[in-house]
Write a protein that holds these residues in place. Structure first.
Motif, PDB file in Angstrom:
ATOM      1  N   ALA A   1       0.834  -1.198   0.000  1.00 27.41           N
ATOM      2  CA  ALA A   1       0.000   0.000   0.000  1.00 27.41           C
ATOM      3  C   ALA A   1       0.871   1.251   0.000  1.00 27.41           C
ATOM      4  N   GLY A   2       0.544   2.177  -0.894  1.00 27.34           N
ATOM      5  CA  GLY A   2       1.266   3.437  -0.961  1.00 27.34           C
ATOM      6  C   GLY A   2       2.534   3.388  -1.795  1.00 27.34           C
ATOM      7  N   SER A   3       2.860   2.242  -2.373  1.00 26.16           N
ATOM      8  CA  SER A   3       4.111   2.140  -3.116  1.00 26.16           C
ATOM      9  C   SER A   3       3.970   2.565  -4.576  1.00 26.16           C
ATOM     10  N   LEU A   4       2.755   2.595  -5.080  1.00 25.53           N
ATOM     11  CA  LEU A   4       2.520   2.990  -6.467  1.00 25.53           C
ATOM     12  C   LEU A   4       1.512   4.133  -6.532  1.00 25.53           C
TER      13      LEU A   4
ATOM     14  N   GLU B   1      -3.668  -3.506  -3.041  1.00 24.97           N
ATOM     15  CA  GLU B   1      -2.695  -2.933  -2.119  1.00 24.97           C
ATOM     16  C   GLU B   1      -2.761  -3.680  -0.787  1.00 24.97           C
ATOM     17  N   VAL B   2      -1.620  -4.172  -0.372  1.00 24.04           N
ATOM     18  CA  VAL B   2      -1.509  -4.888   0.902  1.00 24.04           C
ATOM     19  C   VAL B   2      -1.071  -3.881   1.969  1.00 24.04           C
ATOM     20  N   VAL B   3      -1.730  -3.899   3.114  1.00 28.40           N
ATOM     21  CA  VAL B   3      -1.416  -2.948   4.180  1.00 28.40           C
ATOM     22  C   VAL B   3       0.041  -3.087   4.618  1.00 28.40           C
ATOM     23  N   ASP B   4       0.618  -1.988   5.071  1.00 29.31           N
ATOM     24  CA  ASP B   4       2.008  -1.985   5.516  1.00 29.31           C
ATOM     25  C   ASP B   4       2.188  -2.993   6.639  1.00 29.31           C
ATOM     26  N   GLY B   5       3.218  -3.779   6.529  1.00 26.05           N
ATOM     27  CA  GLY B   5       3.480  -4.822   7.509  1.00 26.05           C
ATOM     28  C   GLY B   5       2.751  -6.119   7.203  1.00 26.05           C
ATOM     29  N   GLY B   6       1.976  -6.137   6.108  1.00 29.37           N
ATOM     30  CA  GLY B   6       1.230  -7.325   5.722  1.00 29.37           C
ATOM     31  C   GLY B   6       2.019  -8.249   4.810  1.00 29.37           C
ATOM     32  N   TRP B   7       3.294  -7.966   4.654  1.00 31.85           N
ATOM     33  CA  TRP B   7       4.174  -8.773   3.817  1.00 31.85           C
ATOM     34  C   TRP B   7       5.189  -9.481   4.694  1.00 31.85           C
ATOM     35  N   GLY B   8       5.640 -10.603   4.239  1.00 32.74           N
ATOM     36  CA  GLY B   8       6.731 -11.281   4.915  1.00 32.74           C
ATOM     37  C   GLY B   8       7.672 -11.881   3.897  1.00 32.74           C
ATOM     38  N   ILE B   9       8.945 -11.834   4.200  1.00 30.48           N
ATOM     39  CA  ILE B   9       9.936 -12.453   3.326  1.00 30.48           C
ATOM     40  C   ILE B   9      11.073 -12.980   4.202  1.00 30.48           C
ATOM     41  N   GLY B  10      11.499 -14.177   3.941  1.00 32.70           N
ATOM     42  CA  GLY B  10      12.587 -14.768   4.711  1.00 32.70           C
ATOM     43  C   GLY B  10      12.276 -14.918   6.190  1.00 32.70           C
ATOM     44  N   GLY B  11      11.011 -15.053   6.517  1.00 33.12           N
ATOM     45  CA  GLY B  11      10.616 -15.229   7.914  1.00 33.12           C
ATOM     46  C   GLY B  11      10.456 -13.935   8.691  1.00 33.12           C
ATOM     47  N   GLY B  12      10.622 -12.786   8.040  1.00 25.37           N
ATOM     48  CA  GLY B  12      10.469 -11.500   8.720  1.00 25.37           C
ATOM     49  C   GLY B  12       9.430 -10.638   8.030  1.00 25.37           C
ATOM     50  N   VAL B  13       8.926  -9.653   8.746  1.00 27.75           N
ATOM     51  CA  VAL B  13       7.941  -8.721   8.209  1.00 27.75           C
ATOM     52  C   VAL B  13       8.658  -7.689   7.340  1.00 27.75           C
ATOM     53  N   LEU B  14       8.088  -7.420   6.190  1.00 24.79           N
ATOM     54  CA  LEU B  14       8.635  -6.448   5.260  1.00 24.79           C
ATOM     55  C   LEU B  14       7.737  -5.213   5.275  1.00 24.79           C
TER      56      LEU B  14
END
Length: 71
Positions: free
Chosen positions: A10-13, A47-60
């Motif tokens: 969200a907010g990146s584009l 749009e995915v809310v901020d903190g709604g992503w994860g990569i490598g076991g951590g929140v992005l």
């Protein structure tokens, strides 16, 4: 019906960038399936809310994505 689903932070584009995704994805399907696909191609930019992503076991977060890359 061709369908493409893009999930972005969200907010990146801005609106123009989202429109570009829709236009280019549609053009790709037209290239693959022919002009008949244009009228039925559905492109969804979610749009995915901020903190709604994860990569490598951590929140992005958006702040992490926006950091300049270290080259």
């Amino acid at each position: 019906m061709p369908f493409a689903n893009f999930k972005v932070p969200a907010g990146s584009l801005d609106e123009q960038q989202k429109e570009l995704i829709v236009t280019r994805a549609t053009e790709l399907y037209v290239e693959l399936y022919g002009e008949r696909a244009r009228a039925t191609t559905l492109v969804l930019v979610e749009e995915v809310v901020d903190g709604g992503w994860g990569i490598g076991g951590g929140v992005l977060t958006l702040a992490m994505i926006q950091q300049p890359s270290e080259e």
